[in-house]
Design a protein around this motif. Structure first.
Motif, PDB file in Angstrom:
ATOM      1  N   CYS A  85       0.852  -1.188   0.000  1.00  0.00           N
ATOM      2  CA  CYS A  85       0.000   0.000   0.000  1.00  0.00           C
ATOM      3  C   CYS A  85       0.893   1.245   0.000  1.00  0.00           C
ATOM      4  O   CYS A  85       1.668   1.449   0.941  1.00  0.00           O
ATOM      5  CB  CYS A  85      -0.905   0.028   1.230  1.00  0.00           C
ATOM      6  SG  CYS A  85      -1.903  -1.463   1.429  1.00  0.00           S
ATOM      7  N   ILE A 140      -1.046  -0.838  -4.507  1.00  0.00           N
ATOM      8  CA  ILE A 140      -2.312  -0.109  -4.437  1.00  0.00           C
ATOM      9  C   ILE A 140      -2.035   1.272  -3.855  1.00  0.00           C
ATOM     10  O   ILE A 140      -1.320   1.394  -2.848  1.00  0.00           O
ATOM     11  CB  ILE A 140      -3.341  -0.859  -3.563  1.00  0.00           C
ATOM     12  CG1 ILE A 140      -3.721  -2.179  -4.251  1.00  0.00           C
ATOM     13  CG2 ILE A 140      -4.561  -0.010  -3.299  1.00  0.00           C
ATOM     14  CD1 ILE A 140      -4.749  -2.979  -3.477  1.00  0.00           C
ATOM     15  N   ASN A 141      -2.579   2.285  -4.481  1.00  0.00           N
ATOM     16  CA  ASN A 141      -2.366   3.656  -4.024  1.00  0.00           C
ATOM     17  C   ASN A 141      -3.643   4.455  -4.259  1.00  0.00           C
ATOM     18  O   ASN A 141      -4.421   4.143  -5.168  1.00  0.00           O
ATOM     19  CB  ASN A 141      -1.199   4.274  -4.812  1.00  0.00           C
ATOM     20  CG  ASN A 141      -0.711   5.559  -4.194  1.00  0.00           C
ATOM     21  OD1 ASN A 141      -0.183   5.569  -3.089  1.00  0.00           O
ATOM     22  ND2 ASN A 141      -0.903   6.675  -4.902  1.00  0.00           N
ATOM     23  N   ARG A 142      -3.864   5.487  -3.429  1.00  0.00           N
ATOM     24  CA  ARG A 142      -5.083   6.294  -3.605  1.00  0.00           C
ATOM     25  C   ARG A 142      -5.099   6.933  -4.993  1.00  0.00           C
ATOM     26  O   ARG A 142      -6.159   7.082  -5.599  1.00  0.00           O
ATOM     27  CB  ARG A 142      -5.167   7.361  -2.513  1.00  0.00           C
ATOM     28  CG  ARG A 142      -5.451   6.780  -1.125  1.00  0.00           C
ATOM     29  CD  ARG A 142      -5.742   7.870  -0.108  1.00  0.00           C
ATOM     30  NE  ARG A 142      -5.815   7.334   1.238  1.00  0.00           N
ATOM     31  CZ  ARG A 142      -6.878   6.751   1.779  1.00  0.00           C
ATOM     32  NH1 ARG A 142      -7.988   6.620   1.055  1.00  0.00           N
ATOM     33  NH2 ARG A 142      -6.847   6.298   3.018  1.00  0.00           N
ATOM     34  N   TRP A 156      -7.712   1.540  -5.276  1.00  0.00           N
ATOM     35  CA  TRP A 156      -7.732   1.610  -3.809  1.00  0.00           C
ATOM     36  C   TRP A 156      -8.978   0.916  -3.255  1.00  0.00           C
ATOM     37  O   TRP A 156      -8.935   0.284  -2.197  1.00  0.00           O
ATOM     38  CB  TRP A 156      -7.688   3.072  -3.368  1.00  0.00           C
ATOM     39  CG  TRP A 156      -7.545   3.249  -1.886  1.00  0.00           C
ATOM     40  CD1 TRP A 156      -8.546   3.530  -0.995  1.00  0.00           C
ATOM     41  CD2 TRP A 156      -6.348   3.120  -1.120  1.00  0.00           C
ATOM     42  NE1 TRP A 156      -8.040   3.600   0.279  1.00  0.00           N
ATOM     43  CE2 TRP A 156      -6.686   3.353   0.234  1.00  0.00           C
ATOM     44  CE3 TRP A 156      -5.022   2.834  -1.448  1.00  0.00           C
ATOM     45  CZ2 TRP A 156      -5.748   3.307   1.251  1.00  0.00           C
ATOM     46  CZ3 TRP A 156      -4.092   2.798  -0.431  1.00  0.00           C
ATOM     47  CH2 TRP A 156      -4.459   3.027   0.904  1.00  0.00           C
ATOM     48  N   LEU A 171      -8.768  -2.804  -2.068  1.00  0.00           N
ATOM     49  CA  LEU A 171      -7.790  -3.173  -1.054  1.00  0.00           C
ATOM     50  C   LEU A 171      -8.266  -4.348  -0.205  1.00  0.00           C
ATOM     51  O   LEU A 171      -7.517  -5.312   0.010  1.00  0.00           O
ATOM     52  CB  LEU A 171      -7.478  -1.964  -0.159  1.00  0.00           C
ATOM     53  CG  LEU A 171      -6.559  -2.235   1.040  1.00  0.00           C
ATOM     54  CD1 LEU A 171      -5.201  -2.765   0.581  1.00  0.00           C
ATOM     55  CD2 LEU A 171      -6.386  -0.977   1.890  1.00  0.00           C
ATOM     56  N   GLY A 175       2.476  -1.684   4.499  1.00  0.00           N
ATOM     57  CA  GLY A 175       1.973  -0.315   4.482  1.00  0.00           C
ATOM     58  C   GLY A 175       3.103   0.693   4.382  1.00  0.00           C
ATOM     59  O   GLY A 175       4.016   0.683   5.209  1.00  0.00           O
ATOM     60  N   THR A 195       2.150   4.145   3.159  1.00  0.00           N
ATOM     61  CA  THR A 195       1.468   5.369   2.732  1.00  0.00           C
ATOM     62  C   THR A 195       1.819   6.545   3.643  1.00  0.00           C
ATOM     63  O   THR A 195       2.474   6.377   4.682  1.00  0.00           O
ATOM     64  CB  THR A 195      -0.064   5.178   2.739  1.00  0.00           C
ATOM     65  OG1 THR A 195      -0.562   5.280   4.080  1.00  0.00           O
ATOM     66  CG2 THR A 195      -0.474   3.842   2.139  1.00  0.00           C
ATOM     67  N   ILE A 220      -5.191   3.129   7.587  1.00  0.00           N
ATOM     68  CA  ILE A 220      -5.970   2.743   6.409  1.00  0.00           C
ATOM     69  C   ILE A 220      -6.721   1.439   6.668  1.00  0.00           C
ATOM     70  O   ILE A 220      -7.586   1.056   5.887  1.00  0.00           O
ATOM     71  CB  ILE A 220      -5.068   2.589   5.172  1.00  0.00           C
ATOM     72  CG1 ILE A 220      -4.038   1.474   5.370  1.00  0.00           C
ATOM     73  CG2 ILE A 220      -4.374   3.905   4.842  1.00  0.00           C
ATOM     74  CD1 ILE A 220      -3.219   1.167   4.122  1.00  0.00           C
ATOM     75  N   ASP A 272      -0.066   2.719   9.328  1.00  0.00           N
ATOM     76  CA  ASP A 272      -1.148   2.400   8.388  1.00  0.00           C
ATOM     77  C   ASP A 272      -2.160   1.422   8.968  1.00  0.00           C
ATOM     78  O   ASP A 272      -3.322   1.405   8.539  1.00  0.00           O
ATOM     79  CB  ASP A 272      -0.563   1.800   7.098  1.00  0.00           C
ATOM     80  CG  ASP A 272      -0.105   2.867   6.111  1.00  0.00           C
ATOM     81  OD1 ASP A 272      -0.514   4.030   6.271  1.00  0.00           O
ATOM     82  OD2 ASP A 272       0.658   2.530   5.185  1.00  0.00           O
TER      83      ASP A 272
END
Length: 426
Positions: free
Chosen positions: A190, A214-216, A235, A238, A250, A252, A258, A286
């Motif tokens: 993430c 996976i990223n926003r 996202w 997830l 994680g 991010t 998250i 995260d």
């Protein structure tokens, strides 16, 4: 010929100055060509990284290539004044320059002691100089010796075996405690920032094949995935990915977790107690710390990993004296070999000159002896006497020359013998 180094690094200059004197890949190619045109009898290897800019030079004419002339060249390349270059960049020559290069290549001069990237950067700088024709006899020798010194430090000390970055500890030390291999494991990472990118490198080095980022911002995830040849996903998917994964990471920059325990519990039920390792490399964290209390879940947070990094950093420092002794030994060996190689042509020419004189005189004498019907065995004995005489005459100066070479030619006997016996230029 003497090796010279003029350069700067994070040790002694601010990043603003290093940016002004740095060279891009395209600039290096042009600079090596310009240097060769400006100093045709000289050699140059140019090392430019984010933390240092160093020019290693040598010339058959030391009066042509000195501190000021190299500083002037750098100043012209970057539209600076020579005084700025001289004031900001350090200058080393001879054994000091050799020792510095060996220290740099062995990552003992790096911001992170023992980091592995610098040796490949040194090799790349040398190979580029070779490709463009700006390397020569001395730079060939010293950069090959630097590689050997770095390999000794790697193999004979534990400096490079102690991981000191959070991602390297996480993947290199924590993962093997849980999984025998990552080859068939599903990995979800993430975050697509610098920490995520560094972690991906270690994952692939560890053999991970099935990785999804996976990223926003889906675009950043796609770009990173394309660079590493892995999957990316929205996202919003997830939770679905977590159910399938074995390793969750994680990285991010989110200000809130998250994944909370409430989010994770239904996913945990779907996993049916399948083993899961979670590495939380983010600050703020995260993942909710209480997730690690669930069965079959191993959660490591940033504080756990930083403690291991600091422990490894202390262990690296313990290896410093041993690594430094290797550098001292390799420097002394290189300088000794270099000095002895410098005496070779002079010794050879001196012996050749003596043999030529012997042959002239011997031929004159033998001609006279032949007219007197002297036994050939006597003539042969006379030739042996000439050889013994030459050896006895040459032994003292050559012995002194060898001793002087071992001391770095500090007494100047090499040049004195060249002048006394009129041996010409080397």
């Amino acid at each position: 010929m003497t090796l010279q180094m003029i350069g700067c690094s994070y040790h002694d200059t601010e990043v603003e100055f290093r940016e002004r004197v740095s060279f891009s890949a395209d600039q290096i190619q042009k600079t090596l060509g310009d240097f060769r045109d400006r100093f045709p009898r000289s050699e140059l290897v140019l090392l430019s990284t984010c933390n240092r800019v160093e020019l290693y030079t040598s010339s058959s004419d030391n009066t042509e290539l000195d501190h000021e002339s190299v500083a002037q060249f750098i100043a012209e390349q970057h539209s600076l004044s020579p005084s700025e270059v001289i004031d900001q960049m350090i200058y080393l020559s001879g054994s000091d320059a050799v020792k510095h290069l060996f220290t740099v290549a062995s990552s003992l001069d790096s911001m992170v002691l023992g980091e592995s990237q610098i040796l490949s950067q040194v090799k790349q700088a040398y190979e580029q100089a070779c490709d463009l024709g700006s390397a020569g006899a001395l730079t060939h020798s010293v950069f090959q010796a630097a590689n050997r010194a770095a390999k000794r430090v790697q193999s004979e000390t534990a400096i490079h075996r102690r991981r000191v970055s959070v991602p390297s500890v996480a993947i290199g030390e924590i993962v093997p405690e849980v999984f025998d291999s990552l080859k068939n494991k599903q990995v979800v990472i993430c975050g697509a920032g610098e920490m995520g990118e560094e972690t991906l490198r270690y994952l692939q080095q560890a053999g991970a094949k099935n990785i999804c980022v996976i990223n926003r911002s889906r675009q950043r995830a796609d770009n990173l995935a394309q660079n590493f040849g892995i999957e990316s996903d929205d996202w919003g998917n997830l939770h679905q990915r977590i159910v399938q994964s074995d390793l969750l990471i994680g990285t991010t920059s989110a200000t809130e977790p998250i994944l909370t325990q409430a989010d994770f519990e239904p996913l945990h039920l779907q996993r049916k107690n399948r083993l899961m390792l979670i590495l939380d490399l983010a600050v703020p964290r995260d993942f909710d710390a209480s997730i690690g209390d669930l069965p079959s879940v191993y959660l490591y947070q940033i504080d756990d990993l930083q403690a291991a990094c600091e422990r490894n950093r202390r262990e690296r420092q313990k290896e410093w004296p041993k690594a430094l002794q290797i550098i001292e030994d390799e420097t002394a060996k290189f300088i000794k070999d270099l000095n002895h190689r410098a005496t070779g042509p002079i010794v050879r020419r001196l012996r050749e000159q003596a043999q030529e004189l012997k042959q002239d005189e011997l031929q004159r004498l033998v001609s006279k002896l032949n007219s007197s019907n002297v036994d050939p065995a006597v003539a042969k004995e006379i030739e042996k006497s000439f050889d013994r005489l030459i050896n006895k005459l040459l032994h003292p100066p050559l012995a002194s020359l060898r001793d002087d070479a071992a001391e770095g030619h500090e007494r100047g006997l090499l040049e004195a013998i060249r002048l006394l016996f009129k041996l010409g230029d080397d």
